[in-house]
Write a protein that holds these residues in place. Structure first.
Motif, short mmCIF file in Angstrom:
data_model
loop_
_atom_site.label_atom_id
_atom_site.label_comp_id
_atom_site.label_asym_id
_atom_site.label_seq_id
_atom_site.Cartn_x
_atom_site.Cartn_y
_atom_site.Cartn_z
N GLN A 314 16.92 24.08 15.68
CA GLN A 314 17.95 24.57 14.77
C GLN A 314 18.62 23.38 14.08
N PHE A 315 18.52 23.35 12.76
CA PHE A 315 19.15 22.31 11.97
C PHE A 315 20.45 22.82 11.38
N VAL A 316 21.30 21.88 10.98
CA VAL A 316 22.48 22.20 10.20
C VAL A 316 22.05 22.38 8.75
N PRO A 317 22.91 22.92 7.87
CA PRO A 317 22.52 23.10 6.48
C PRO A 317 22.24 21.76 5.79
N GLY A 347 12.93 26.01 7.66
CA GLY A 347 12.88 27.17 6.79
C GLY A 347 14.16 27.96 6.76
N THR A 348 14.00 29.27 6.63
CA THR A 348 15.15 30.18 6.55
C THR A 348 16.09 29.98 7.72
N GLY A 349 17.38 29.91 7.43
CA GLY A 349 18.37 29.68 8.47
C GLY A 349 18.36 28.27 9.00
N TYR A 350 17.67 27.36 8.31
CA TYR A 350 17.56 25.96 8.71
C TYR A 350 16.97 25.82 10.10
N ALA A 351 16.02 26.71 10.42
CA ALA A 351 15.31 26.65 11.70
C ALA A 351 13.86 26.26 11.44
N ALA A 352 13.35 25.39 12.30
CA ALA A 352 11.94 24.98 12.24
C ALA A 352 11.23 25.51 13.47
N LEU A 353 10.10 26.17 13.29
CA LEU A 353 9.36 26.77 14.40
C LEU A 353 8.05 26.04 14.63
N PHE A 354 7.85 25.61 15.88
CA PHE A 354 6.59 25.03 16.30
C PHE A 354 5.89 26.02 17.23
N ARG A 355 4.61 26.26 16.97
CA ARG A 355 3.79 27.07 17.86
C ARG A 355 2.60 26.24 18.28
N VAL A 356 2.50 25.97 19.58
CA VAL A 356 1.47 25.08 20.10
C VAL A 356 0.57 25.86 21.04
N GLU A 543 17.65 40.31 4.09
CA GLU A 543 17.57 38.84 4.17
C GLU A 543 18.49 38.32 5.26
N PHE A 544 19.70 38.89 5.34
CA PHE A 544 20.64 38.44 6.37
C PHE A 544 20.16 38.81 7.77
N ILE A 545 19.69 40.05 7.94
CA ILE A 545 19.21 40.48 9.26
C ILE A 545 18.05 39.61 9.71
N ASN A 546 17.12 39.33 8.81
CA ASN A 546 15.97 38.50 9.16
C ASN A 546 16.37 37.06 9.46
N LEU A 547 17.40 36.57 8.77
CA LEU A 547 17.90 35.23 9.08
C LEU A 547 18.43 35.17 10.50
N VAL A 548 19.18 36.20 10.92
CA VAL A 548 19.71 36.24 12.28
C VAL A 548 18.56 36.29 13.29
#
Length: 824
Positions: A314-317, A347-356, A543-548
């Motif tokens: 989780q990143f800040v804006p 990405g959206t919500g300033y979150a980066a997702l890694f899937r390994v 958009e807001f629900i998906n961001l959450v």
């Protein structure tokens, strides 16, 4: 977290006070006010009074615009400030938000008989209203000494309303006058009354501050006796060095100055917005605390399902011009060589997702998320991916949920029943506890609870929902775009719990308050006006629900069927296996029918029912099975006179849908874990009888206000020996056997007698039973041990006690075969 940075700063030109002192008139606020010249010193120097150099608090970039200021600061609120052209700019000029603040995380006034100085340059961004240049045009300045006994993260939230421990406002007004203002009043928390002080202003007093003018504010804290200090505020034109106004507050007790520091922008009636830059401090009175930072990586969440690792950072804006790519690296605990697992976009919500994939779950690994900003500065955030516990041993699951930051928020100055605990209506003694900037008013950052959970060292963390409440500590419902308000509250949760989540797999479920609704009947994603949510659906945009969902749940194990519901709202229900336990994640709100829908009503929906059937018959392979959901499948609460209470928000409604869910989970042989109700219970659900269903443990609230009680008016049959246990039929006709209930320590009837009105909010934690749940899955003994712990109980103490009725043990067979121990 480490940052590799290089910061530089230039000295400003020096000046003197002689010309100013030759042309001033004395203005005294308070009796016998005289400015003591023995404290004179060269005001123009960038040295503090003891000769120490002033150091920049932060090296802010000049070419970035973003809501996040920098890792040394915490803004109140996130949507109220921005970094722009190297300046900290307030974005809100609403008079209803009279004090907007930026908490300075890395500086603090400490107990030391030494001087200190704070210096900052300020100016006006613009005004939202016409101003005549008087005090109604607002003020800027500094807030000093927010209660040092608070955790620095809690103190950083100081804003708007004054209260006990609120500190001292050092302000410079639009009218060109320096003033000290009160920020500790509990009776007039929005008055910010001027405090007695000595003041000098030039004979050719400025008519006011206009946009474009740069003002430098210097605050000096000078010892004059043991634990006594003079505080001097000087405002000068930053270009000419001419002093505009000067004021001194004498003989201030040291206890009034200890604590955090914040920048302040107050709009007044003119709607003035202020900016700040060149923020510097010096002197031994002010501690430098470089490790107290937040961002640009706010925290991490991860899950492990066999050989699949999912980790979100989780990143800040970030600013539009800043890099949006980050990297995940890992290494064996006993080696020094890092391997890159992959890169991901923020990405959206300033979150980066890694899937390994092809992750080796048999050993523990260290990991770090690496980010380089636009200036090439490197930030790393590290943690540990634990080895998947052996299925032959013990797997422990911590159950947490329902976290509010404060008892009394900062939205209004007057006392609010829902935010002041209503204990104020009982006794003045108890009312005095909630002084706004006191430890009794703050749940955040939930330090004792986090510490005690850490001592339990659970293998898996489960957060069942209501990670925050949309109106606490400030509402954001008036915002056209609630994204930044959401992130402000989500970051508070991350800030509190990231010390746990960085080193343990975590599952997060979203509930109604997470999507800014007090209740939620999801109706498969239908849109509904905010004031009509009882008709079913989501009031927020898709958009807001998906961001959450993305920020809170994208690290969860892969969903069973990722097909979105209506309006493209995403889903996350699914299955995973960890520690030899088969888990199912169920979204208990998303498909739920509203109260006003005629005919057949659904609870889990067709897709989730199909998933649970598949999970129970094909996916789950071991005897230990656990279902995770938001709220219990019955309305386990009573009215003040002991009758069943009817709450349509519980998953006891709708009954037909509830019975379908209980059958599926019973057939799967699952233990159910949930939260939401703020009242911890352990029940055996029934369909045809009181005990032919599934066992469900609902954990307590971690820290919140609204209370529920389960206190039947008569003794229930087939109890366990503990009060308020036995066979019970709720208001919807659902049959259950209550095995344990952690009621508030004050009965509902007595509470209602002593507290006027219909409120059910309690702030005094001695009246409540808040904490967390812990479930041990003992594979060798084939047994669940269910524990319920107070938030402030040290579990390692020899005399540690859980809530009455716990611990409770159930064999795998008891859960799978529809039996409850002790036997009837």
């Amino acid at each position: 977290m480490t940052r590799e940075t290089t910061t530089t700063g230039a000295d400003e030109s020096s000046g003197t006070r002689r010309d100013f002192l030759q042309a001033v008139s004395l203005t005294a606020v308070g009796a016998d006010a005289v400015l003591d010249r023995s404290l004179d010193y060269d005001e123009g120097r960038l040295d503090s009074p003891d000769g120490a150099r002033l150091e920049p608090v932060a090296d802010l970039p000049e070419d970035v615009t973003r809501p996040w200021i920098g890792d040394q600061f915490w803004t109140n609120r996130l949507q109220d400030w921005r970094l722009h052209d190297g300046r900290i700019e307030c974005r809100r000029g609403d008079p209803k938000l009279p004090v907007r603040t930026v908490g300075v995380l890395t500086r603090e006034l400490v107990r030391r008989n030494a001087p200190g100085r704070i210096s900052v340059t300020a100016g006006i961004v613009d005004t939202d209203r016409r101003s005549d240049g008087t005090e109604s045009g607002g003020f800027c300045g500094l807030l000093l000494g927010v209660n040092r006994s608070l955790d620095y993260r809690a103190a950083a939230l100081a804003q708007q309303c004054s209260g006990t421990g609120g500190g001292l406002l050092c302000t410079f007004g639009r009218d060109g006058v320096a003033r000290f203002r009160e920020h500790t009043s509990t009776t007039a928390p929005l008055a910010f009354a001027e405090l007695p002080a000595e003041r000098r202003t030039p004979t050719d007093e400025s008519t006011g501050v206009t946009p474009g003018r740069r003002i430098r504010l210097d605050v000096d804290v000078v010892p004059v006796a043991e634990e006594r200090f003079d505080v001097r505020l000087v405002a000068r034109d930053a270009e000419s060095e001419d002093v505009l106004s000067e004021t001194v507050r004498r003989n201030v007790p040291e206890t009034d100055l200890l604590g955090s520091i914040a920048l302040v922008s107050s709009p007044g009636q003119a709607g003035t917005r202020w900016w700040f830059r060149d923020f510097r401090t010096g002197g031994e009175k002010i501690d430098r605390l470089p490790d107290r930072t937040f961002g640009p990586i706010a925290g991490t969440l991860y899950s492990l399902n066999g050989s699949v690792l999912r980790l979100s950072a989780q990143f800040v804006p970030l600013g539009e011009s800043e890099p949006r790519t980050t990297e995940l690296q890992y290494r064996r605990v006993d080696t020094d060589e890092w391997t890159t697992a992959g890169t991901a976009d923020v990405g959206t919500g300033y979150a980066a997702l890694f899937r390994v994939e092809d992750w080796d779950p048999t050993r523990s690994w260290e990991y770090r998320v690496v980010y380089r900003d636009g200036r090439g500065e490197r930030t790393t955030y590290s943690g540990r991916i634990r080895a998947d516990p052996e299925p032959s041993g013990d797997c422990s699951i911590a159950l947490l949920g329902c976290f509010a930051p404060t008892v009394r928020g900062f939205q209004r100055g007057r006392r609010r029943r829902a935010a002041s605990s209503d204990v104020e209506q009982v006794t003045r003694k108890q009312a005095s506890k909630f002084g706004r900037y006191t430890s009794d008013n703050f749940y955040f950052p939930h330090g004792e609870l986090v510490q005690n959970v850490r001592k339990q060292d659970p293998d898996l963390l489960v957060f069942s929902g209501d990670q925050y409440y949309q109106n606490n500590p400030m509402t954001g419902l008036d915002d056209e775009d609630p994204t930044l308000d959401y992130l402000y509250k989500w970051y508070l949760w991350m800030w509190a719990f990231r010390g746990l989540t960085r080193n343990r797999p975590t599952v997060v479920l979203t509930d109604d308050h997470d999507v800014y609704q007090s209740n939620l009947w999801g109706a498969k994603g239908k849109s509904v006006p905010f004031n009509r949510y009882r008709r079913g659906g989501y009031a927020g945009t898709s958009e807001f629900i998906n961001l959450v969902i993305r920020t809170q749940c994208c690290h969860n194990p892969d969903p069973y069927d990722p097909t979105p519901v209506r309006r493209g709202i995403s889903v996350y229900y699914g299955a995973f296996r960890y520690g030899g336990v088969d888990f199912a994640i169920v979204e208990g709100r998303k498909f739920k029918s509203p109260p006003k829908k005629p005919g057949d009503r659904e609870l889990l929906g067709r897709r989730q029912r199909r998933f649970l059937h598949e999970w129970g018959t094909r996916i789950a392979s071991g005897p230990a099975r656990v279902c995770l959901t938001q709220t219990p499948f019955a309305c386990i609460e009573t009215t003040p006179d002991g009758r069943p209470n009817k709450d349509l928000d519980s998953n006891g409604f709708p009954k037909d849908g509830r019975d379908d869910a209980v059958r599926l989970l019973r057939d799967a042989g699952a233990l159910v874990l949930s939260g939401d109700r703020h009242l911890s219970t352990l029940v055996r659900h029934g369909i045809d009888t009181h005990t032919d269903g599934v066992v469900e443990f609902t954990g307590p609230a971690g820290g919140t206000l609204f209370q529920r009680w389960f206190e039947p008016s008569r003794q229930l049959p087939h109890g366990t020996g503990e009060p308020n246990t036995g066979h019970f039929t709720d208001a919807f006709g659902n049959k259950i056997r209550v095995l344990a209930a952690a009621n508030p320590t004050i009965s509902y009837e007595r509470f209602r007698q002593r507290v006027d009105g219909q409120t059910r909010s309690i702030g005094d934690r001695t009246w409540k039973r808040e904490g967390y749940g812990l479930v041990h899955v003992d594979h060798e003994a084939e047994r669940f041990t269910i524990e319920c712990w107070p938030w402030n109980e040290n579990p390692t103490a020899p005399d540690a006690e859980q809530f009455p009725g716990w611990p409770f043990q159930l064999s795998f067979d008891d859960v799978a075969n529809g039996k409850s121990a002790p036997s009837e």
